[in-house]
Design a protein around this motif. Structure first.
Motif, PDB file in Angstrom:
ATOM      1  N   ALA A 175       1.881   4.112   8.789  1.00  0.00           N
ATOM      2  CA  ALA A 175       1.713   2.685   9.473  1.00  0.00           C
ATOM      3  C   ALA A 175       0.223   2.578   9.207  1.00  0.00           C
ATOM      4  CB  ALA A 175       2.025   2.544  10.814  1.00  0.00           C
ATOM      5  N   CYS A 176      -0.168   1.383   9.000  1.00  0.00           N
ATOM      6  CA  CYS A 176      -1.728   0.807   9.208  1.00  0.00           C
ATOM      7  C   CYS A 176      -1.865  -0.271   9.978  1.00  0.00           C
ATOM      8  CB  CYS A 176      -2.183   0.585   7.813  1.00  0.00           C
ATOM      9  SG  CYS A 176      -1.681  -0.752   6.941  1.00  0.00           S
ATOM     10  N   TYR A 177      -3.039  -0.500  10.494  1.00  0.00           N
ATOM     11  CA  TYR A 177      -3.203  -1.413  11.387  1.00  0.00           C
ATOM     12  C   TYR A 177      -4.563  -2.449  11.047  1.00  0.00           C
ATOM     13  CZ  TYR A 177      -0.647   1.823  14.149  1.00  0.00           C
ATOM     14  OH  TYR A 177       0.226   2.863  14.661  1.00  0.00           O
ATOM     15  N   ALA A 178      -4.245  -3.753  11.213  1.00  0.00           N
ATOM     16  CA  ALA A 178      -5.125  -4.816  10.737  1.00  0.00           C
ATOM     17  C   ALA A 178      -5.391  -5.756  11.786  1.00  0.00           C
ATOM     18  CB  ALA A 178      -4.811  -5.152   9.548  1.00  0.00           C
ATOM     19  N   ASP A 179      -6.749  -6.331  11.944  1.00  0.00           N
ATOM     20  CA  ASP A 179      -6.905  -7.308  12.869  1.00  0.00           C
ATOM     21  C   ASP A 179      -7.078  -8.568  12.233  1.00  0.00           C
ATOM     22  OD1 ASP A 179      -9.250  -7.471  11.812  1.00  0.00           O
ATOM     23  OD2 ASP A 179     -10.349  -6.256  13.505  1.00  0.00           O
ATOM     24  N   ASP A 180      -7.167  -9.758  13.194  1.00  0.00           N
ATOM     25  CA  ASP A 180      -7.202 -11.163  12.581  1.00  0.00           C
ATOM     26  C   ASP A 180      -8.367 -11.382  11.440  1.00  0.00           C
ATOM     27  OD1 ASP A 180      -5.031 -11.815  13.977  1.00  0.00           O
ATOM     28  OD2 ASP A 180      -6.299 -12.905  15.314  1.00  0.00           O
ATOM     29  N   ALA A 181      -9.334 -10.279  11.602  1.00  0.00           N
ATOM     30  CA  ALA A 181     -10.745 -10.681  10.783  1.00  0.00           C
ATOM     31  C   ALA A 181     -10.353  -9.906   9.607  1.00  0.00           C
ATOM     32  CB  ALA A 181     -11.899 -10.141  11.544  1.00  0.00           C
ATOM     33  N   GLY A 182      -9.271  -9.180   9.263  1.00  0.00           N
ATOM     34  CA  GLY A 182      -8.943  -8.401   7.981  1.00  0.00           C
ATOM     35  C   GLY A 182      -9.368  -7.042   8.074  1.00  0.00           C
ATOM     36  N   TRP A 209       0.713  -1.460   0.120  1.00  0.00           N
ATOM     37  CA  TRP A 209       0.058   0.182  -0.009  1.00  0.00           C
ATOM     38  C   TRP A 209       0.973   1.487   0.052  1.00  0.00           C
ATOM     39  CZ3 TRP A 209       0.790   2.587   4.472  1.00  0.00           C
ATOM     40  CH2 TRP A 209       1.465   2.099   5.781  1.00  0.00           C
ATOM     41  N   LEU A 210       1.967   1.203   0.063  1.00  0.00           N
ATOM     42  CA  LEU A 210       2.805   2.273   0.203  1.00  0.00           C
ATOM     43  C   LEU A 210       4.273   1.900  -0.776  1.00  0.00           C
ATOM     44  CD1 LEU A 210       3.499   5.103   1.143  1.00  0.00           C
ATOM     45  CD2 LEU A 210       4.362   4.222   2.970  1.00  0.00           C
ATOM     46  N   ALA A 211       3.942   2.005  -2.067  1.00  0.00           N
ATOM     47  CA  ALA A 211       5.218   2.027  -2.934  1.00  0.00           C
ATOM     48  C   ALA A 211       6.027   0.767  -2.769  1.00  0.00           C
ATOM     49  CB  ALA A 211       6.058   3.186  -2.887  1.00  0.00           C
ATOM     50  N   GLY A 212       5.271  -0.256  -2.113  1.00  0.00           N
ATOM     51  CA  GLY A 212       5.957  -1.539  -2.159  1.00  0.00           C
ATOM     52  C   GLY A 212       6.790  -1.614  -0.642  1.00  0.00           C
ATOM     53  N   ARG A 213       6.897  -0.685   0.027  1.00  0.00           N
ATOM     54  CA  ARG A 213       7.664  -0.921   1.273  1.00  0.00           C
ATOM     55  C   ARG A 213       6.888  -1.390   2.266  1.00  0.00           C
ATOM     56  NH1 ARG A 213      11.833   2.598   1.848  1.00  0.00           N
ATOM     57  NH2 ARG A 213      12.339   1.030   3.761  1.00  0.00           N
ATOM     58  N   THR A 214       7.477  -2.495   2.891  1.00  0.00           N
ATOM     59  CA  THR A 214       6.725  -2.994   4.084  1.00  0.00           C
ATOM     60  C   THR A 214       7.556  -3.064   5.341  1.00  0.00           C
ATOM     61  OG1 THR A 214       7.864  -5.289   3.570  1.00  0.00           O
ATOM     62  CG2 THR A 214       5.774  -4.855   2.361  1.00  0.00           C
ATOM     63  N   SER A 218      -8.807  -3.477   8.650  1.00  0.00           N
ATOM     64  CA  SER A 218      -7.745  -2.498   8.588  1.00  0.00           C
ATOM     65  C   SER A 218      -7.987  -1.002   8.886  1.00  0.00           C
ATOM     66  CB  SER A 218      -6.842  -2.673   7.453  1.00  0.00           C
ATOM     67  OG  SER A 218      -7.613  -2.490   5.983  1.00  0.00           O
ATOM     68  N   THR A 219      -7.113  -0.177   9.058  1.00  0.00           N
ATOM     69  CA  THR A 219      -7.176   1.283   9.326  1.00  0.00           C
ATOM     70  C   THR A 219      -6.416   2.002   8.077  1.00  0.00           C
ATOM     71  OG1 THR A 219      -5.143   1.715  10.250  1.00  0.00           O
ATOM     72  CG2 THR A 219      -6.696   1.161  11.488  1.00  0.00           C
ATOM     73  N   SER A 220      -7.061   3.238   7.867  1.00  0.00           N
ATOM     74  CA  SER A 220      -6.414   3.883   6.699  1.00  0.00           C
ATOM     75  C   SER A 220      -4.830   4.202   7.358  1.00  0.00           C
ATOM     76  CB  SER A 220      -6.859   5.308   6.350  1.00  0.00           C
ATOM     77  OG  SER A 220      -6.968   6.202   7.481  1.00  0.00           O
ATOM     78  N   ARG A 221      -3.672   4.583   6.665  1.00  0.00           N
ATOM     79  CA  ARG A 221      -2.421   4.969   6.962  1.00  0.00           C
ATOM     80  C   ARG A 221      -2.258   6.321   7.754  1.00  0.00           C
ATOM     81  NH1 ARG A 221       1.092   7.162   1.674  1.00  0.00           N
ATOM     82  NH2 ARG A 221       0.048   9.215   1.578  1.00  0.00           N
TER      83      ARG A 221
END
Length: 211
Positions: free
Chosen positions: A38-45, A1-6, A47-50
């Motif tokens: 940063a963005c955040y995701a839970d086990d259910a999938g 979601w950000l130019a391929g940077r993880t 996710s937040t916006s960055r």
């Protein structure tokens, strides 16, 4: 979601309370402003916006250079201590964000005789710097640091402290005759004037006045 940077971390991230720390995250190369997202995701999938910090991070990997200063006007001798340090300069990517530290010792140790200062904003001069006690050769050391913590090479200036006047001796005349009226009588306008050697090995010059 950000130019391929993880993120360089493994999931799941373990939170302590509401905070998590990511160590050794690799920024883009090159000095300049950086923003980390940063963005955040839970086990259910879900996710937040960055999100990002409202403060910009500036990557600065270069220490200040061209550090220099003078003791007084740069003369080889000083007749008194304290002295003024002048013409203090340093070059940095962010010149308004440089601090300096001054010491009588290359080690920059605290306390006498080094009397090292704390880090203070760099200025064109520093007045009232106390040299180490006693006459003789003295060294003063100065280094700088930028806001990122990069320290410069140490600049050093030397001066000889001489606060003692030369020992004066009586003048002797000759050739001539010391008459009973306590006067020397000379037959030339260029009489020889001499004196005993003085005790100051660094005697530089003399002046003769007549009337």
């Amino acid at each position: 979601w950000l130019a391929g940077r993880t993120l360089g971390v493994s999931f799941p991230v373990t939170f302590t309370g509401s905070a998590a720390t990511i160590a050794s995250y690799l920024l883009n190369t090159g000095s300049g402003n950086k923003t980390v997202y940063a963005c955040y995701a839970d086990d259910a999938g879900n996710s937040t916006s960055r999100v990002s910090n409202s403060n910009v991070m500036y990557l600065d990997q270069t220490a200040p250079t061209n550090v220099s200063f003078l003791i007084g006007t740069g003369a080889s001798y000083a007749t008194a201590s304290p002295v003024n340090l002048t013409s203090i300069t340093a070059t940095d990517d962010n010149p308004g964000q440089v601090s300096m530290m001054i010491s009588n010792c290359a080690t920059f140790l605290a306390g006498p005789p080094c009397n090292t200062t704390s880090w203070t904003n760099i200025g064109a001069s520093y007045n009232g710097w106390a040299l180490t006690a006693g006459d003789g050769p003295k060294n003063v050391f100065l280094k700088t640091r930028d806001y990122a913590g990069n320290e410069s090479a140490v600049a050093m200036q030397a001066v000889t402290l001489d606060s003692t006047d030369p020992a004066a001796t009586d003048l002797l005349y000759g050739p001539g005759l010391l008459a009973s009226d306590a006067k020397y009588y000379a037959a030339t306008t260029t009489p020889v004037i001499h004196w005993n050697s003085v005790a100051s090995p660094d005697l530089d010059h003399y002046e003769i006045q007549y009337r």
